[in-house]
Scaffold this motif. Structure first.
Motif, mmCIF file in Angstrom:
data_model
loop_
_atom_site.group_PDB
_atom_site.id
_atom_site.type_symbol
_atom_site.label_atom_id
_atom_site.label_comp_id
_atom_site.label_asym_id
_atom_site.label_seq_id
_atom_site.Cartn_x
_atom_site.Cartn_y
_atom_site.Cartn_z
ATOM 1 N N GLU A 51 -4.362 -15.768 100.226
ATOM 2 C CA GLU A 51 -3.045 -15.140 100.185
ATOM 3 C C GLU A 51 -3.142 -13.705 100.650
ATOM 4 N N ARG A 52 -2.031 -13.203 101.205
ATOM 5 C CA ARG A 52 -2.004 -11.822 101.685
ATOM 6 C C ARG A 52 -0.576 -11.326 101.732
ATOM 7 N N ASP A 53 -0.439 -10.012 101.656
ATOM 8 C CA ASP A 53 0.854 -9.343 101.802
ATOM 9 C C ASP A 53 0.783 -8.462 103.033
ATOM 10 N N PHE A 54 1.887 -8.393 103.765
ATOM 11 C CA PHE A 54 1.933 -7.562 104.960
ATOM 12 C C PHE A 54 3.366 -7.139 105.237
ATOM 13 N N THR A 55 3.510 -6.181 106.124
ATOM 14 C CA THR A 55 4.818 -5.731 106.584
ATOM 15 C C THR A 55 4.979 -6.196 108.018
ATOM 16 N N TRP A 56 6.150 -6.723 108.320
ATOM 17 C CA TRP A 56 6.444 -7.228 109.658
ATOM 18 C C TRP A 56 7.605 -6.403 110.192
ATOM 19 N N ILE A 57 7.390 -5.719 111.309
ATOM 20 C CA ILE A 57 8.395 -4.837 111.908
ATOM 21 C C ILE A 57 8.787 -5.418 113.259
ATOM 22 N N VAL A 58 10.098 -5.614 113.466
ATOM 23 C CA VAL A 58 10.605 -6.270 114.666
ATOM 24 C C VAL A 58 11.626 -5.339 115.334
ATOM 25 N N GLN A 59 11.536 -5.224 116.670
ATOM 26 C CA GLN A 59 12.428 -4.322 117.394
ATOM 27 C C GLN A 59 12.749 -4.885 118.777
ATOM 28 N N PHE A 60 13.958 -4.609 119.270
ATOM 29 C CA PHE A 60 14.291 -4.918 120.657
ATOM 30 C C PHE A 60 13.499 -3.989 121.568
ATOM 31 N N ILE A 61 13.054 -4.533 122.708
ATOM 32 C CA ILE A 61 12.332 -3.741 123.708
ATOM 33 C C ILE A 61 12.839 -4.106 125.104
ATOM 34 N N LEU A 62 12.311 -3.409 126.103
ATOM 35 C CA LEU A 62 12.583 -3.705 127.516
ATOM 36 C C LEU A 62 14.073 -3.810 127.815
ATOM 37 N N ASP A 63 14.788 -2.745 127.499
ATOM 38 C CA ASP A 63 16.239 -2.691 127.723
ATOM 39 C C ASP A 63 16.981 -3.832 127.032
ATOM 40 N N GLY A 64 16.444 -4.294 125.891
ATOM 41 C CA GLY A 64 17.101 -5.319 125.101
ATOM 42 C C GLY A 64 16.890 -6.729 125.605
ATOM 43 N N ARG A 65 15.968 -6.931 126.544
ATOM 44 C CA ARG A 65 15.698 -8.260 127.096
ATOM 45 C C ARG A 65 14.548 -8.981 126.386
ATOM 46 N N ALA A 66 13.975 -8.328 125.397
ATOM 47 C CA ALA A 66 12.839 -8.898 124.672
ATOM 48 C C ALA A 66 12.824 -8.348 123.254
ATOM 49 N N VAL A 67 12.013 -8.986 122.431
ATOM 50 C CA VAL A 67 11.805 -8.557 121.055
ATOM 51 C C VAL A 67 10.301 -8.478 120.832
ATOM 52 N N GLN A 68 9.854 -7.382 120.227
ATOM 53 C CA GLN A 68 8.433 -7.243 119.896
ATOM 54 C C GLN A 68 8.309 -7.033 118.403
ATOM 55 N N ASP A 69 7.245 -7.618 117.838
ATOM 56 C CA ASP A 69 6.976 -7.378 116.435
ATOM 57 C C ASP A 69 5.549 -6.896 116.260
ATOM 58 N N VAL A 70 5.326 -6.193 115.174
ATOM 59 C CA VAL A 70 3.975 -5.799 114.774
ATOM 60 C C VAL A 70 3.793 -6.177 113.315
ATOM 61 N N GLU A 71 2.600 -6.646 113.008
ATOM 62 C CA GLU A 71 2.223 -6.978 111.639
ATOM 63 C C GLU A 71 1.259 -5.907 111.170
ATOM 64 N N VAL A 72 1.598 -5.247 110.070
ATOM 65 C CA VAL A 72 0.753 -4.179 109.550
ATOM 66 C C VAL A 72 0.410 -4.457 108.087
ATOM 67 N N VAL A 73 -0.772 -3.976 107.698
ATOM 68 C CA VAL A 73 -1.211 -4.076 106.309
ATOM 69 C C VAL A 73 -1.625 -2.690 105.837
ATOM 70 N N ALA A 74 -1.486 -2.457 104.549
ATOM 71 C CA ALA A 74 -1.891 -1.171 103.974
ATOM 72 C C ALA A 74 -3.394 -0.975 104.163
ATOM 73 N N SER A 75 -3.799 0.289 104.422
ATOM 74 C CA SER A 75 -5.214 0.597 104.639
ATOM 75 C C SER A 75 -5.531 1.968 104.060
ATOM 76 N N ASP A 76 -6.520 2.006 103.183
ATOM 77 C CA ASP A 76 -6.964 3.283 102.618
ATOM 78 C C ASP A 76 -7.839 4.054 103.594
ATOM 79 N N THR A 77 -8.398 3.361 104.576
ATOM 80 C CA THR A 77 -9.338 4.000 105.497
ATOM 81 C C THR A 77 -8.697 4.469 106.795
ATOM 82 N N HIS A 78 -7.511 3.984 107.104
ATOM 83 C CA HIS A 78 -6.852 4.372 108.351
ATOM 84 C C HIS A 78 -6.010 5.623 108.118
ATOM 85 N N PRO A 79 -6.064 6.601 109.025
ATOM 86 C CA PRO A 79 -5.319 7.858 108.838
ATOM 87 C C PRO A 79 -3.810 7.671 108.642
ATOM 88 N N SER A 80 -3.236 6.631 109.239
ATOM 89 C CA SER A 80 -1.794 6.405 109.116
ATOM 90 C C SER A 80 -1.423 5.740 107.796
#
Length: 173
Positions: A51-80
């Motif tokens: 099992e896992r928990d994550f955040t899924w962020i979805v946005q229109f791209i390319l002048d609204g002709r496409a949709v892109q998503d990114v899957e991110v997970v919390a990280s104590d070691t990553h600067p962001s």
């Protein structure tokens, strides 16, 4: 953010769907936003579910002709404070009347290319996984505030399918 990064984001991200085919853009456009997801994934070698928990962020791209998503997970070691695990780009192909989907998860070594079409009250994405086996990814139970997603794989060229991943999400923004 540097000027170059800002210009890149500005050129990539769209304010909304293209007005050329709004009904078609709604298929994946209904998922635009930020989602808190909980998933389980089968390790086919061991038969164990993780099992896992994550955040899924979805946005229109390319002048609204496409949709892109990114899957991110919390990280104590990553600067962001988070690590980007995967991304998918879904582009509507007006000549084929279908969505072309490319998924990339470099740290997992997963790369898939699929075709998406409407399916019942959701979306079906059929294609081939990194290992060459047929994959089927279904979004079902899509509402304004939630969705269910299931990943299936076939060992016999699509005669039978077995579930390898299940995610449920609620909209955050």
């Amino acid at each position: 953010m540097t000027t170059s990064e800002s210009r890149f984001a500005e050129a990539l991200i769209a304010d909304g769907p293209t007005p050329e085919y709004p009904g078609r853009m709604r298929r994946f456009g209904q998922l635009v936003g930020t989602w808190a997801a909980h998933g389980s994934r089968l390790d086919e070698a061991t038969g164990e579910w993780t099992e896992r928990d994550f955040t899924w962020i979805v946005q229109f791209i390319l002048d609204g002709r496409a949709v892109q998503d990114v899957e991110v997970v919390a990280s104590d070691t990553h600067p962001s404070g988070f690590e980007t695990v995967a991304t998918a780009v879904r582009v509507y192909d007006q000549l084929a009347g279908a969505w072309r989907v490319s998924y990339f998860a470099p740290t997992l070594g997963e790369y898939c290319h699929l075709i998406a079409t409407p399916y019942r009250n959701g979306l079906r994405q059929d294609g081939t996984g990194t290992d060459g086996r047929p994959v089927r990814w279904n979004f079902t139970s899509i509402t304004e505030d939630g969705y269910t997603w299931e990943g299936w794989v076939s060992d016999d060229e699509g005669a039978t399918w077995h579930l390898v991943e299940h995610n449920e999400a609620v909209r955050v923004h």
